[in-house]
Design an enzyme around this catalytic site. Sequence first.
Site, PDB file in Angstrom:
ATOM      1  CG  ASP A  35      -2.056   0.938   1.136  1.00 28.90           C
ATOM      2  OD1 ASP A  35      -2.276   1.495   0.044  1.00 28.90           O
ATOM      3  OD2 ASP A  35      -2.733   1.165   2.152  1.00 28.90           O
ATOM      4  CG  HIS A  52      -0.105   2.000  -9.267  1.00 26.07           C
ATOM      5  ND1 HIS A  52      -0.316   1.658  -7.949  1.00 26.07           N
ATOM      6  CD2 HIS A  52      -1.197   2.720  -9.654  1.00 26.07           C
ATOM      7  CE1 HIS A  52      -1.484   2.158  -7.557  1.00 26.07           C
ATOM      8  NE2 HIS A  52      -2.029   2.797  -8.564  1.00 26.07           N
ATOM      9  CG  LEU A 146       8.929 -17.274  -3.536  1.00 25.95           C
ATOM     10  CD1 LEU A 146       8.821 -17.214  -2.015  1.00 25.95           C
ATOM     11  CD2 LEU A 146       9.328 -15.904  -4.072  1.00 25.95           C
TER      12      LEU A 146
HETATM   13  C1  FPP Z   1      -2.184   0.233  -3.181  1.00 25.75           C
HETATM   14  O1  FPP Z   1      -1.647   1.520  -3.164  1.00 25.75           O
HETATM   15  C2  FPP Z   1      -1.625  -0.481  -4.278  1.00 25.75           C
HETATM   16  C3  FPP Z   1      -2.306  -1.095  -5.283  1.00 25.75           C
HETATM   17  C4  FPP Z   1      -3.777  -1.108  -5.361  1.00 25.75           C
HETATM   18  C5  FPP Z   1      -1.610  -1.732  -6.376  1.00 25.75           C
HETATM   19  C6  FPP Z   1      -0.424  -2.522  -5.953  1.00 25.75           C
HETATM   20  C7  FPP Z   1       0.361  -2.870  -7.116  1.00 25.75           C
HETATM   21  C8  FPP Z   1       1.700  -2.880  -7.141  1.00 25.75           C
HETATM   22  C9  FPP Z   1       2.543  -2.587  -5.986  1.00 25.75           C
HETATM   23  C10 FPP Z   1       2.415  -3.297  -8.343  1.00 25.75           C
HETATM   24  C11 FPP Z   1       2.043  -4.702  -8.643  1.00 25.75           C
HETATM   25  C12 FPP Z   1       2.999  -5.323  -9.466  1.00 25.75           C
HETATM   26  C13 FPP Z   1       2.761  -6.425 -10.169  1.00 25.75           C
HETATM   27  C14 FPP Z   1       3.886  -7.134 -10.720  1.00 25.75           C
HETATM   28  C15 FPP Z   1       1.404  -6.957 -10.408  1.00 25.75           C
HETATM   29  P1  FPP Z   1      -2.629   2.747  -3.374  1.00 25.75           P
HETATM   30  O2  FPP Z   1      -2.702   3.043  -4.802  1.00 25.75           O
HETATM   31  O3  FPP Z   1      -3.932   2.451  -2.711  1.00 25.75           O
HETATM   32  O4  FPP Z   1      -1.848   3.866  -2.613  1.00 25.75           O
HETATM   33  P2  FPP Z   1      -2.514   5.045  -1.749  1.00 25.75           P
HETATM   34  O5  FPP Z   1      -3.231   4.389  -0.613  1.00 25.75           O
HETATM   35  O6  FPP Z   1      -1.329   5.843  -1.317  1.00 25.75           O
HETATM   36  O7  FPP Z   1      -3.424   5.788  -2.673  1.00 25.75           O
END
Ligand code: FPP
Length: 255
Positions: A35, A52, A146
């Site tokens: 997050d 992201h 893994l």
């Molecule tokens: C939450 O942060 C994150 C997500 C909903 C997406 C997570 C995805 C990645 C870390 C990349 C994934 C990689 C692959 C390889 C699939 P948020 O956007 O809710 O952040 P915020 O709470 O600060 O708005």
Amino acid sequence: MLEKFKKWRSSNEMDRPSLEVDLENIPNHVAIIMDGNGRWAKNKGLPRVAGHREGMKVVNRIVSRANALGVKVLTLYAFSTENWKRPKPEVEFLMKLPERYLSHELPKLKKENVKVRLMGCPDELPPHTLRAVETAIDETKDNTGLILNFALNYGSRTEIVKAVRSLATEVEQGALSAEQITEEQLGKHLMTSDLKDPDLLIRTSGELRLSNFMLWQLAYSEFWFTDVLWPDFTEEHFEEAIRVFQKRGRRYGGV
Ligand code: FPP
């Protein structure tokens, strides 16, 4: 030549787990709620998707470190059933990430003996996303290192409802009696039926909630929360979480 060797050695040392982690007591299954990508980007005056993109690079590093430490299963919450509510361009970007990640990293994952899996409802995923993940699953199916379990279009309540429905069908058909519905039986109908429950849950970005993630499976897991935003999360933070885990006494309700 010597310089080349020194460079190789130092880069390899960087990849090694630190000595402070007890390699005899590594959590078998680590689950992560990644997050804070949006806030990371906002803090830098960048669009959310930049967070992201950076978060994807972190995935790459944490997968390697988890594997090097001997973690057996790493479950990553990449997209929840609730994330469809986000603006369309952001959803589209998130749905492109698995392809982007796997098109770069699949050779490395194969070399590192990683086995890719998917946890979530595949039916609603765009074909290009599903294709990328299915290819990776297929090409890594015989790997024994893994297990990299991507939670994509995953929601724990939906998962439990589906499991209950499937049990109810078995009861209706007379294959199972109501008394035969046990925790074990229900567990067998979840998407993690062949995996052990997570030992350690990590959530980044300072939020202290589960957000519909593995509600059943996390019943006895140790939780570790950090204010660090996912794009800033490093291998050292990951090891810190494991060190904290190693100091916890797990009693599973006993004494
Ligand atoms: C939450 O942060 C994150 C997500 C909903 C997406 C997570 C995805 C990645 C870390 C990349 C994934 C990689 C692959 C390889 C699939 P948020 O956007 O809710 O952040 P915020 O709470 O600060 O708005």
